[in-house]
Design a protein around this motif. Sequence first.
Motif, PDB file in Angstrom:
ATOM      1  N   ALA A  89       0.882  -1.220  -0.026  1.00 12.75           N
ATOM      2  CA  ALA A  89       0.106   0.203   0.069  1.00 12.75           C
ATOM      3  C   ALA A  89       0.798   1.289  -0.050  1.00 12.75           C
ATOM      4  N   ARG A  90       2.088   1.156   0.749  1.00 12.04           N
ATOM      5  CA  ARG A  90       2.976   2.354   0.853  1.00 12.04           C
ATOM      6  C   ARG A  90       3.603   2.445  -0.672  1.00 12.04           C
ATOM      7  N   ARG A  91       3.743   1.415  -1.286  1.00 13.28           N
ATOM      8  CA  ARG A  91       4.415   1.519  -2.662  1.00 13.28           C
ATOM      9  C   ARG A  91       3.383   2.164  -3.360  1.00 13.28           C
ATOM     10  N   TYR A  92       2.076   1.918  -3.621  1.00 11.42           N
ATOM     11  CA  TYR A  92       1.409   2.442  -4.279  1.00 11.42           C
ATOM     12  C   TYR A  92       0.905   3.797  -3.944  1.00 11.42           C
ATOM     13  N   ALA A  93       1.225   4.402  -2.483  1.00 11.39           N
ATOM     14  CA  ALA A  93       1.028   5.792  -2.298  1.00 11.39           C
ATOM     15  C   ALA A  93       1.855   6.523  -2.817  1.00 11.39           C
ATOM     16  N   ASN A  94       3.173   5.878  -2.987  1.00 10.71           N
ATOM     17  CA  ASN A  94       4.303   6.731  -3.237  1.00 10.71           C
ATOM     18  C   ASN A  94       4.717   6.727  -4.745  1.00 10.71           C
ATOM     19  N   HIS A  95       4.134   5.648  -5.372  1.00 11.46           N
ATOM     20  CA  HIS A  95       4.273   5.230  -6.954  1.00 11.46           C
ATOM     21  C   HIS A  95       3.110   5.288  -7.724  1.00 11.46           C
ATOM     22  N   LYS A  96       2.552   5.986  -8.429  1.00  9.77           N
ATOM     23  CA  LYS A  96       1.227   5.667  -9.022  1.00  9.77           C
ATOM     24  C   LYS A  96       1.600   4.567  -9.892  1.00  9.77           C
ATOM     25  N   GLY A  97       0.599   3.580  -9.726  1.00  4.18           N
ATOM     26  CA  GLY A  97       0.830   2.239 -10.633  1.00  4.18           C
ATOM     27  C   GLY A  97       1.717   1.135  -9.942  1.00  4.18           C
ATOM     28  N   GLY A  98       1.936   1.358  -8.594  1.00  4.86           N
ATOM     29  CA  GLY A  98       2.907   0.499  -7.925  1.00  4.86           C
ATOM     30  C   GLY A  98       4.206   0.181  -8.262  1.00  4.86           C
ATOM     31  N   LYS A  99       4.771   0.887  -9.462  1.00  2.00           N
ATOM     32  CA  LYS A  99       6.078   0.134 -10.250  1.00  2.00           C
ATOM     33  C   LYS A  99       6.923   1.275  -9.240  1.00  2.00           C
ATOM     34  N   LYS A 100       7.880   0.558  -8.431  1.00  2.00           N
ATOM     35  CA  LYS A 100       8.863   1.258  -7.612  1.00  2.00           C
ATOM     36  C   LYS A 100      10.381   1.177  -8.584  1.00  2.00           C
ATOM     37  N   TYR A 101      10.645   0.245  -9.308  1.00  2.00           N
ATOM     38  CA  TYR A 101      11.855   0.199 -10.028  1.00  2.00           C
ATOM     39  C   TYR A 101      11.927   0.262 -11.431  1.00  2.00           C
TER      40      TYR A 101
END
Length: 163
Positions: A89-101
């Motif tokens: 959930a934090r990843r999606y909060a920080n990165h639209k679409g949930g892709k971090k790398y």
Amino acid sequence: MPFDYSLDFRTVDFRQQPELYRVGKGEQGVLLVQPYKGEILPHWRFRTPEVARESGEKIYGLFEAYLEAQDFVGADMARKFLQMGFTRARRYANHKGGKKYDGPVPDDKKGQSGAHGRQELPRTPEDPTKAAAAAIFKQLWDKAKQHPEYVRQRAEFEARYGK
């Protein structure tokens, strides 16, 4: 002891063979260890705070049931799903679409978390819905990892089977 990725996760039943389980670090094995993955994953959701609350409470209930049954592996897996609810959930909060790398995961690292040499993508403006969902999972994850019976069973498990 580190999480053992060399096991044949398609055939090992960790309820029948808990001695093969290793806690590892963080969420290691959360999507591999059966039968727990099959029991917990259907309840794991974080799209909205309401969905996250229902999901988190169900998973925390499973966590308590595993503790009551003296099933540490199940309890630890439920704890990992609560942790993963927070981190995803934090990843999606920080990165639209949930892709971090940026870029694909190297073939020899599939199923393992981490950057593996890839660059982190820039953060987008925080999504307040996903941030609220993450906070719900964080509260339950903290509660689980500090639960006195979990702490006791973990120490007993690690003394018996190794860290």
